[in-house]
Design an enzyme around this catalytic site. Structure first.
Site, PDB file in Angstrom:
ATOM      1  N   LYS A 209       0.868  -1.175   0.000  1.00 37.28           N
ATOM      2  CA  LYS A 209       0.000   0.000   0.000  1.00 37.28           C
ATOM      3  C   LYS A 209       0.910   1.231   0.000  1.00 37.28           C
ATOM      4  O   LYS A 209       1.431   1.628   1.022  1.00 37.28           O
ATOM      5  CB  LYS A 209      -0.903  -0.004   1.239  1.00 37.28           C
ATOM      6  CG  LYS A 209      -2.232   0.752   1.047  1.00 37.28           C
ATOM      7  CD  LYS A 209      -2.097   2.235   0.783  1.00 37.28           C
ATOM      8  CE  LYS A 209      -1.777   2.985   2.056  1.00 37.28           C
ATOM      9  NZ  LYS A 209      -1.712   4.489   1.807  1.00 37.28           N
TER      10      LYS A 209
ATOM     11  N   GLU B  79       9.136   1.032  11.539  1.00 42.28           N
ATOM     12  CA  GLU B  79      10.185   2.056  11.467  1.00 42.28           C
ATOM     13  C   GLU B  79       9.468   3.390  11.577  1.00 42.28           C
ATOM     14  O   GLU B  79       8.832   3.846  10.635  1.00 42.28           O
ATOM     15  CB  GLU B  79      10.966   1.923  10.159  1.00 42.28           C
ATOM     16  CG  GLU B  79      12.334   2.594  10.227  1.00 42.28           C
ATOM     17  CD  GLU B  79      12.366   3.938   9.557  1.00 42.28           C
ATOM     18  OE1 GLU B  79      12.269   4.951  10.293  1.00 42.28           O
ATOM     19  OE2 GLU B  79      12.480   3.997   8.334  1.00 42.28           O
TER      20      GLU B  79
ATOM     21  N   CYS C 170      13.219  10.027   8.186  1.00 38.57           N
ATOM     22  CA  CYS C 170      13.020   9.604   9.574  1.00 38.57           C
ATOM     23  C   CYS C 170      14.311   9.708  10.379  1.00 38.57           C
ATOM     24  O   CYS C 170      14.299  10.076  11.555  1.00 38.57           O
ATOM     25  CB  CYS C 170      12.512   8.162   9.627  1.00 38.57           C
ATOM     26  SG  CYS C 170      10.899   7.919   8.874  1.00 38.57           S
TER      27      CYS C 170
ATOM     28  N   GLU D 170       9.319  15.448  16.433  1.00 36.00           N
ATOM     29  CA  GLU D 170       9.771  15.272  15.053  1.00 36.00           C
ATOM     30  C   GLU D 170       9.078  16.287  14.156  1.00 36.00           C
ATOM     31  O   GLU D 170       7.843  16.301  14.062  1.00 36.00           O
ATOM     32  CB  GLU D 170       9.487  13.857  14.563  1.00 36.00           C
ATOM     33  CG  GLU D 170      10.026  13.590  13.169  1.00 36.00           C
ATOM     34  CD  GLU D 170       9.808  12.167  12.696  1.00 36.00           C
ATOM     35  OE1 GLU D 170      10.720  11.597  12.084  1.00 36.00           O
ATOM     36  OE2 GLU D 170       8.722  11.623  12.951  1.00 36.00           O
TER      37      GLU D 170
END
Length: 497
Positions: free
Chosen positions: A192, A267, A301, A401
């Site tokens: 996906k 992750e 990331c 973040e």
């Protein structure tokens, strides 16, 4: 750039799109529309304009894809010799390499990153396919010394259908990072892609089919997370979910997987520190920090989004990074600038919100801090390379973040403070160290909580090196031989005689 890239760039600039872009779902070796005909648009982040549309899968489409993957697993792929699986992946790597120019143009256009960065992504994807092609016939178990009268050994068997939820920052590389070891191990895959960047995962389907991959082994169900993604991770026939994305969504994925006792590789977020000690090479460190945070406009990331710097070199190093940041020039991805766009308007607004709040709190802006509006950026989504100086440890710029081109500087006056500052967030994905003292590097490497640490080269490593985080940065490891374990179940067999 090659002649083909030049031709594709010219085609896009003349027509606003490219011919032959995939627009359907790929299920059981066939291209098909979503069962209700629903479609979505994909936009060019460098201009903010729609350049293609694609089918948006619903639960019924996901069910068909999982059933196809399950049938292919039980009837074909797990029965295929490991060496044959490796041959197919190796052939796919060759074909992808031959088509690299088209893939890199589409990737740059869909994600907003400069062409040169997209070329690097495609090259790393080819390397990943080749690496796991070589692993396919080397997945083996152990023997156990039970003594006379017994013979005991283990085998590693493919878990079955695997689901892969892909982020928008590295569309093809992240797809292959998970799919290649899964296929090498004998699993089948349902992918996906991110709704913002579906095209190269779809294009990969043709590469794999041309390489000889049987129908149903690789399936793609583009669409939203709420419709396609949720149906996929909740499906009882999915045996492993590999997800890359935000912490909040990762929690939902893990909860959904738990209902079916499905294993996960997650992750998730990062707020990775770069520790620069007083004895570091200032020029080399500044260059390393620059690309650790401004490569892909900080949308990574594992970006080095915090600079933990010794007070002795704080001003000198920050000034050097500011000087280098001034040389970064934005532009349309297909013009190959050295600084790219933010992937979506929503992400651009999120980044701007962090900086606006920081200004209101009195945090010093060393450079940048604004959305970009110029002839080069036109109506695209760009944010200036930004450095926020001398940020307190408890500030949201350090703790949260941002996922954009924003570096937060933390000033320390000892090795102990550097360790405390490096470990001060809930994230533990990556860390960089810049020092010429091997003892200090070793001490920091042991003390910093992170899944991977590099010394004097932030982006050192490759497909051979396990990658993943601790704490809120995730569970499990991708890349390297360790990634294969996620797609295998250990079976122990013991004979008594």
């Amino acid at each position: 750039m090659s002649q083909q890239i030049d031709q594709l760039v010219a085609e896009y600039k003349n027509t606003g799109s490219l011919k032959g872009l995939p627009s359907k779902l790929y299920i059981d070796g066939n291209w098909s529309d979503a069962h209700n005909g629903q479609t979505m648009d994909t936009l060019d982040p460098s201009s903010g304009k729609v350049f293609a549309s694609f089918s948006a899968a619903q639960k019924k489409d996901v069910d068909l894809a999982v059933e196809a993957a399950s049938s292919a697993f039980h009837n074909v792929w797990k029965l295929t010799k490991a060496s044959r699986r490796g041959e197919i992946l190796s052939r796919a790597a060759d074909l992808l390499e031959q088509q690299a120019d088209r893939f890199c143009v589409v990737e740059a256009l869909d994600s907003g990153k400069p062409l040169a960065e997209a070329q690097g992504d495609i090259a790393s994807s080819v390397s990943a396919l080749r690496y796991y092609a070589g692993c396919a016939d080397k997945i083996q178990g152990d023997s156990f010394p039970l003594g006379e009268g017994n013979y005991s050994f283990s085998t590693l068997e493919a878990v079955g259908v695997t689901a892969h939820i892909i982020p928008w920052n590295y569309p093809l590389a992240t797809t292959i990072r998970g799919v290649a070891p899964a296929l090498a191990a004998g699993c089948t895959a349902v992918v996906k892609p991110a709704e913002q960047t579906p095209l190269t995962a779809l294009m990969l389907a043709e590469v794999l089919r041309s390489a000889g991959l049987p129908d149903g082994v690789y399936n793609v169900v583009n669409g939203t997370g709420a419709e396609a993604g949720s149906a996929l991770v909740n499906h009882p026939k999915v045996q492993h979910v590999t997800f890359t994305g935000s912490v909040d969504t990762g929690v939902l994925v893990m909860q959904a997987a738990a209902r079916n006792i499905t294993s996960v590789t997650l992750e998730l977020g990062g707020k990775s520190p770069i520790v620069a000690l007083a004895d570091c090479d200032i020029e080399k460190t500044a260059e390393g920090v620059l690309w650790a945070i401004f490569y892909n406009a900080g949308q990574i990331c594992s970006a080095g989004s915090r600079l933990v710097v010794s007070c002795e070199i704080h001003r000198q190093l920050v000034d050097k990074i500011v000087e280098k940041a001034a040389a970064l020039k934005p532009g349309h991805s297909l013009d190959n600038p050295n600084f790219g766009a933010i992937n979506s308007k929503a992400q651009l607004d999120k980044i701007a919100g962090f900086i606006d709040r920081a200004r209101a709190r009195g945090i010093k802006v060393a450079c940048g801090g604004n959305k970009m509006h110029s002839a080069e950026t036109a109506d695209g989504w760009f944010f200036e390379p930004t450095i926020m100086d001398d940020v307190p440890m408890d500030d949201e710029l350090v703790q949260e973040e941002i996922f954009g081109p924003v570096l937060s500087v933390q000033v320390v006056d000892s090795l102990e403070q550097a360790i405390e500052a490096a470990n001060c967030t809930q994230f533990a994905l990556a860390a960089g160290i810049y020092t010429q003292n091997i003892s200090s590097a070793m001490q920091l490497s042991r003390a910093i909580d992170a899944g991977q640490i590099t010394v004097n080269d932030y982006w050192a490593g490759g497909i051979e090196v396990p990658f993943g985080g601790n704490r809120r940065s995730g569970i499990g490891r991708e890349k390297g031989l360790q990634a294969l374990r996620s797609y295998c179940a250990t079976k122990s067999i013991t004979f008594a005689f």
